[in-house]
Design a protein around this motif. Structure first.
Motif, mmCIF file in Angstrom:
data_model
loop_
_atom_site.group_PDB
_atom_site.id
_atom_site.type_symbol
_atom_site.label_atom_id
_atom_site.label_comp_id
_atom_site.label_asym_id
_atom_site.label_seq_id
_atom_site.Cartn_x
_atom_site.Cartn_y
_atom_site.Cartn_z
ATOM 1 N N GLY A 113 11.474 3.419 3.388
ATOM 2 C CA GLY A 113 10.879 2.362 4.195
ATOM 3 C C GLY A 113 9.364 2.413 4.208
ATOM 4 N N LEU A 114 8.736 2.386 3.047
ATOM 5 C CA LEU A 114 7.285 2.418 2.968
ATOM 6 C C LEU A 114 6.690 1.192 3.643
ATOM 7 N N ASN A 115 5.612 1.400 4.374
ATOM 8 C CA ASN A 115 4.946 0.260 4.990
ATOM 9 C C ASN A 115 4.016 -0.402 3.973
ATOM 10 N N TRP A 116 3.396 -1.484 4.386
ATOM 11 C CA TRP A 116 2.568 -2.290 3.482
ATOM 12 C C TRP A 116 1.477 -1.466 2.816
ATOM 13 N N GLN A 117 0.749 -0.699 3.614
ATOM 14 C CA GLN A 117 -0.359 0.076 3.065
ATOM 15 C C GLN A 117 0.139 1.155 2.116
ATOM 16 N N GLN A 118 1.278 1.746 2.422
ATOM 17 C CA GLN A 118 1.836 2.766 1.538
ATOM 18 C C GLN A 118 2.273 2.161 0.196
ATOM 19 N N LEU A 119 2.807 0.949 0.242
ATOM 20 C CA LEU A 119 3.192 0.272 -1.000
ATOM 21 C C LEU A 119 1.976 0.059 -1.901
#
Length: 413
Positions: free
Chosen positions: A322-328
């Motif tokens: 479940g990576l968040n936007w910034q992690q993606l």
């Protein structure tokens, strides 16, 4: 730098809890989930997006082949290519990239030679011919080709098509899988001896890299895990080319990247995040039992692929956390933000991977038509012009139709 717009044509209205309630977006997805009325709207939206990309100056538009799935509604890429052929013909420079026809699925394979010949003639010599082996899901499960026969069928089909394109006399072909008394492909291709050939792949096969280099083809790395995951693959690809005595021309490769552009970094997240999540959670929801049929690749390659997609440290596992936007963005799965941010990210990625062709995915998952058009327009007007000259002083453009090679010479002058 060359830019190709490709649209997977996703079904953008899967149920909210699809990934929890259904086994897989491939192979076992229920036909009852498909609404032809909505599909009619989606197909026409997607064709309009292709036409917009042609009008806005993309170097090519790309189509591909998938079966029995809700991830990409293009079981016949040549039909979509046919709807775009005259638009491509009348454009200033656009080419038509069919990435491609899965050769082992065509019986006989000269069907590919014929239809590609038609498209090359209609467009006036603007076709790029893609010859993928095809995913295990498409070839082994959906179309029932034995995994043990898939690659021998592929190579035999490749040889038959090449001979059909380059032989003026009627000939017979007596292969293991294809026996033809008369081979005489009409129409002949507009380009002589044949269109440029690109080989799409999703793995790191040394044998494939060597074969591509020996035939002077373009290798197109198709992965939706982003540029950072691809780094190791490209490092090994270029090292192998140097080891075998070939050059480092970046136009010998292409790479797929998911891209999201808006006026600001914050607005990009606001506009695109739910659609990117849909793509990774629903469009990418593939049951492990359909991912690779035994015998599709070597045991070593299968193990590596499964570790990457389903292993605890692989890219697939990272997504499932479940990576968040910034992690993606940080992990390279997506390139996103303002035009300036996207330019910087894309330039850095292209330099590190050493690629001369970017296949830009600008329509993701559940994205509405209007937002996709905005993304295409910002890419064409605010990103591409700033990156086009990245390689011009170092490397000649190769593996493109002559019309694009001539256009590149004009730009360099």
């Amino acid at each position: 730098m060359k830019f190709i717009f490709m649209n997977l044509m996703p079904y953008r209205d899967l149920p909210e809890n699809f990934e929890k309630d259904y086994e897989s977006v491939y192979i076992s997805i229920p036909r009852t989930l498909y609404d032809p009325v909505k599909g009619h709207e989606m197909y026409n939206d997607y064709i309009e997006q292709y036409e917009l990309a042609i009008d806005l100056g993309f170097d090519a538009v790309g189509v591909n082949e998938h079966h029995s799935n809700g991830y990409g509604m293009m079981p016949s890429p040549n039909i979509i290519a046919g709807t775009l052929a005259r638009k491509v013909k009348d454009s200033e420079k656009a080419c038509l990239l069919i990435l491609g026809n899965s050769l082992a699925l065509y019986n006989p394979p000269i069907r590919v030679a014929e239809e590609f010949g038609m498209l090359d003639v209609i467009t006036g010599g603007r076709l790029i011919a893609g010859f993928p082996v095809g995913t295990s899901m498409d070839t082994n499960y959906a179309y029932g080709v034995s995994p043990a026969e898939l690659r021998p069928r592929y190579y035999e089909a490749h040889d038959l098509i090449k001979k059909a394109w380059t032989t003026d006399e009627v000939f017979h072909f007596n292969g293991k899988y294809n026996q033809l008394r008369y081979v005489n492909v009409w129409p002949r291709t507009h380009q002589s001896p044949h269109p440029p050939i690109w080989i799409p792949g999703g793995g790191a096969s040394i044998e494939t890299w060597d074969w591509v280099a020996e035939n002077d083809y373009n290798y197109s790395y198709l992965s939706f895990y982003g540029h950072k995951f691809a780094q190791d693959k490209f490092d090994k690809f270029w090292a192998r080319r140097l080891e075998k005595g070939y050059d480092m021309n970046p136009y010998k490769t292409s790479f797929v990247q998911l891209i999201c552009i808006s006026e600001t970094d914050a607005k990009a997240q606001e506009e695109y995040e739910e659609h990117i999540n849909y793509f990774f959670e629903k469009s990418f929801h593939v049951s492990p039992r359909y991912a690779e049929a035994p015998g599709y690749r070597s045991p070593r390659s299968v193990a590596a692929g499964m570790r990457s997609q389903y292993g605890s440290e692989g890219a697939g596992a990272q997504l499932r956390k479940g990576l968040n936007w910034q992690q993606l963005i940080e992990q390279g799965f997506i390139i996103a933000g303002s035009p300036e941010s996207v330019r910087d990210q894309l330039k850095e990625a292209s330099k590190k991977l050493h690629v001369g062709n970017i296949i830009a995915l600008l329509n993701h998952g559940s994205m509405p038509h209007e937002l996709a058009c905005k993304n295409i327009e910002l890419m064409a007007k605010e990103v591409m012009p700033h990156l086009r000259d990245m390689w011009d002083e170092q490397w000649p453009v190769t593996n493109w139709p002559e019309i694009q090679l001539n256009k590149n010479k004009e730009v360099m002058k």
